[in-house]
Design a protein around this motif. Structure first.
Motif, PDB file in Angstrom:
ATOM      1  N   LEU A 102      30.241 -26.575 -21.470  1.00 37.90           N
ATOM      2  CA  LEU A 102      31.538 -26.494 -20.809  1.00 37.90           C
ATOM      3  C   LEU A 102      31.518 -25.384 -19.767  1.00 37.90           C
ATOM      4  O   LEU A 102      30.887 -24.341 -19.960  1.00 37.90           O
ATOM      5  CB  LEU A 102      32.652 -26.197 -21.814  1.00 37.90           C
ATOM      6  CG  LEU A 102      33.254 -27.369 -22.603  1.00 37.90           C
ATOM      7  CD1 LEU A 102      32.222 -28.008 -23.512  1.00 37.90           C
ATOM      8  CD2 LEU A 102      34.463 -26.897 -23.411  1.00 37.90           C
ATOM      9  N   LYS A 103      32.213 -25.611 -18.676  1.00 32.60           N
ATOM     10  CA  LYS A 103      32.384 -24.587 -17.658  1.00 32.60           C
ATOM     11  C   LYS A 103      33.521 -23.655 -18.052  1.00 32.60           C
ATOM     12  O   LYS A 103      34.323 -23.968 -18.937  1.00 32.60           O
ATOM     13  CB  LYS A 103      32.692 -25.224 -16.304  1.00 32.60           C
ATOM     14  CG  LYS A 103      31.538 -26.025 -15.714  1.00 32.60           C
ATOM     15  CD  LYS A 103      30.427 -25.103 -15.261  1.00 32.60           C
ATOM     16  CE  LYS A 103      29.343 -25.866 -14.512  1.00 32.60           C
ATOM     17  NZ  LYS A 103      28.248 -24.964 -14.048  1.00 32.60           N
ATOM     18  N   VAL A 104      33.577 -22.509 -17.373  1.00 28.80           N
ATOM     19  CA  VAL A 104      34.714 -21.610 -17.570  1.00 28.80           C
ATOM     20  C   VAL A 104      35.508 -21.536 -16.278  1.00 28.80           C
ATOM     21  O   VAL A 104      34.972 -21.757 -15.187  1.00 28.80           O
ATOM     22  CB  VAL A 104      34.270 -20.196 -17.997  1.00 28.80           C
ATOM     23  CG1 VAL A 104      33.511 -20.242 -19.311  1.00 28.80           C
ATOM     24  CG2 VAL A 104      33.441 -19.515 -16.918  1.00 28.80           C
ATOM     25  N   ALA A 105      36.792 -21.246 -16.405  1.00 27.98           N
ATOM     26  CA  ALA A 105      37.639 -21.092 -15.235  1.00 27.98           C
ATOM     27  C   ALA A 105      37.380 -19.738 -14.583  1.00 27.98           C
ATOM     28  O   ALA A 105      36.981 -18.777 -15.250  1.00 27.98           O
ATOM     29  CB  ALA A 105      39.108 -21.205 -15.642  1.00 27.98           C
ATOM     30  N   LYS A 106      37.586 -19.668 -13.288  1.00 26.44           N
ATOM     31  CA  LYS A 106      37.392 -18.415 -12.559  1.00 26.44           C
ATOM     32  C   LYS A 106      38.376 -17.366 -13.051  1.00 26.44           C
ATOM     33  O   LYS A 106      39.583 -17.619 -13.127  1.00 26.44           O
ATOM     34  CB  LYS A 106      37.584 -18.660 -11.064  1.00 26.44           C
ATOM     35  CG  LYS A 106      37.287 -17.456 -10.185  1.00 26.44           C
ATOM     36  CD  LYS A 106      37.425 -17.826  -8.717  1.00 26.44           C
ATOM     37  CE  LYS A 106      37.080 -16.649  -7.807  1.00 26.44           C
ATOM     38  NZ  LYS A 106      37.186 -17.025  -6.378  1.00 26.44           N
ATOM     39  N   PRO A 107      37.911 -16.178 -13.420  1.00 29.83           N
ATOM     40  CA  PRO A 107      38.838 -15.140 -13.891  1.00 29.83           C
ATOM     41  C   PRO A 107      39.726 -14.641 -12.760  1.00 29.83           C
ATOM     42  O   PRO A 107      39.394 -14.784 -11.575  1.00 29.83           O
ATOM     43  CB  PRO A 107      37.902 -14.045 -14.406  1.00 29.83           C
ATOM     44  CG  PRO A 107      36.624 -14.264 -13.691  1.00 29.83           C
ATOM     45  CD  PRO A 107      36.511 -15.745 -13.462  1.00 29.83           C
ATOM     46  N   ASP A 108      40.842 -14.055 -13.123  1.00 29.90           N
ATOM     47  CA  ASP A 108      41.757 -13.515 -12.116  1.00 29.90           C
ATOM     48  C   ASP A 108      41.161 -12.288 -11.429  1.00 29.90           C
ATOM     49  O   ASP A 108      41.349 -12.086 -10.228  1.00 29.90           O
ATOM     50  CB  ASP A 108      43.093 -13.142 -12.758  1.00 29.90           C
ATOM     51  CG  ASP A 108      43.838 -14.358 -13.293  1.00 29.90           C
ATOM     52  OD1 ASP A 108      43.699 -15.452 -12.709  1.00 29.90           O
ATOM     53  OD2 ASP A 108      44.550 -14.217 -14.307  1.00 29.90           O
ATOM     54  N   VAL A 109      40.446 -11.481 -12.195  1.00 32.41           N
ATOM     55  CA  VAL A 109      39.908 -10.238 -11.655  1.00 32.41           C
ATOM     56  C   VAL A 109      38.739  -9.784 -12.515  1.00 32.41           C
ATOM     57  O   VAL A 109      38.666 -10.119 -13.704  1.00 32.41           O
ATOM     58  CB  VAL A 109      40.998  -9.139 -11.601  1.00 32.41           C
ATOM     59  CG1 VAL A 109      41.458  -8.780 -13.016  1.00 32.41           C
ATOM     60  CG2 VAL A 109      40.512  -7.899 -10.862  1.00 32.41           C
TER      61      VAL A 109
END
Length: 213
Positions: A102-109
């Motif tokens: 599974l991929k991960v979502a781009k973090p906010d920071v």
């Protein structure tokens, strides 16, 4: 050539093949796998502490006012650079669900600090899709190019957070390199020569947390 661009900008593609066969950057990692009350994985919390040599090279690259340290705005610039550059590497975070990656979502920071001569990064990622506590789940941190060594100093640096995860069985797995090489000699050789800049095969060597629910 600076170490940071090799790590975060993908310019390791320009390095000699032989140099990519072993790590040049070393970091101690901590990973917290968090489950919510609904019984799904909500986030993964990462902490990375880099070696002093690499950390010093980052100061050289980002110390714009030449005061020998990284000021808050310079630390923020490091975090911004890493945030953009590691997206194609899934932020060195590996998640599988019954063997499916599974991929991960781009973090906010990506928060960055510099203490005792070492660079620290703190950030949270979320699974790119809903991940219920069901079946066999694995979580880990590794660099697919093998240029950076992401090491968990002790099993206690891979932890679960949340009451729902308490009902699952979990264990830290540290693969034996000799055993991995013996069992996958042919496929590893083919993978390296077909794409020496990085393959999914490197995750066979990575320490991981296995959760079975």
């Amino acid at each position: 050539m600076r170490f940071l661009p090799l790590l975060v900008a993908g310019t390791a593609l320009l390095a000699p093949v032989a140099a990519l066969a072993h790590p040049h950057i070393f970091a101690e990692a901590r990973l917290e796998v968090v489950a919510d009350e609904g019984g799904t994985i909500s986030e993964l919390r990462n902490v990375w502490r880099f070696d002093e040599m690499f950390s010093a090279s980052v100061v050289m690259d980002f110390d714009k006012n030449s005061n020998g340290q990284l000021d808050p705005d310079e630390l923020a610039e490091v975090g911004k650079t890493v945030l953009e550059s590691l997206e194609e590497f899934n932020y060195y975070t590996t998640i599988t669900e019954d063997g499916r990656t599974l991929k991960v979502a781009k973090p906010d920071v990506i928060n960055v600090d510099f203490k005792d001569g070492q660079l620290l990064m703190f950030f949270t990622v979320k699974p790119g899709e809903v991940m219920p506590l069901k079946g066999k789940l694995t979580f880990g941190v590794y660099d697919p190019t093998m240029y950076a060594s992401m090491d968990f100093a002790s099993d206690s640096d891979l932890v679960t957070v949340g009451d729902k995860l308490d009902a699952c069985k979990h264990q830290v797995v540290r693969p034996d390199p000799d055993e991995v090489l013996s069992q996958n000699q042919s496929s590893l050789t083919d993978a390296f020569f077909n794409d020496p800049t990085g393959t999914d095969m490197s995750k066979l060597f990575a320490t991981r947390l296995e959760v079975t629910c």
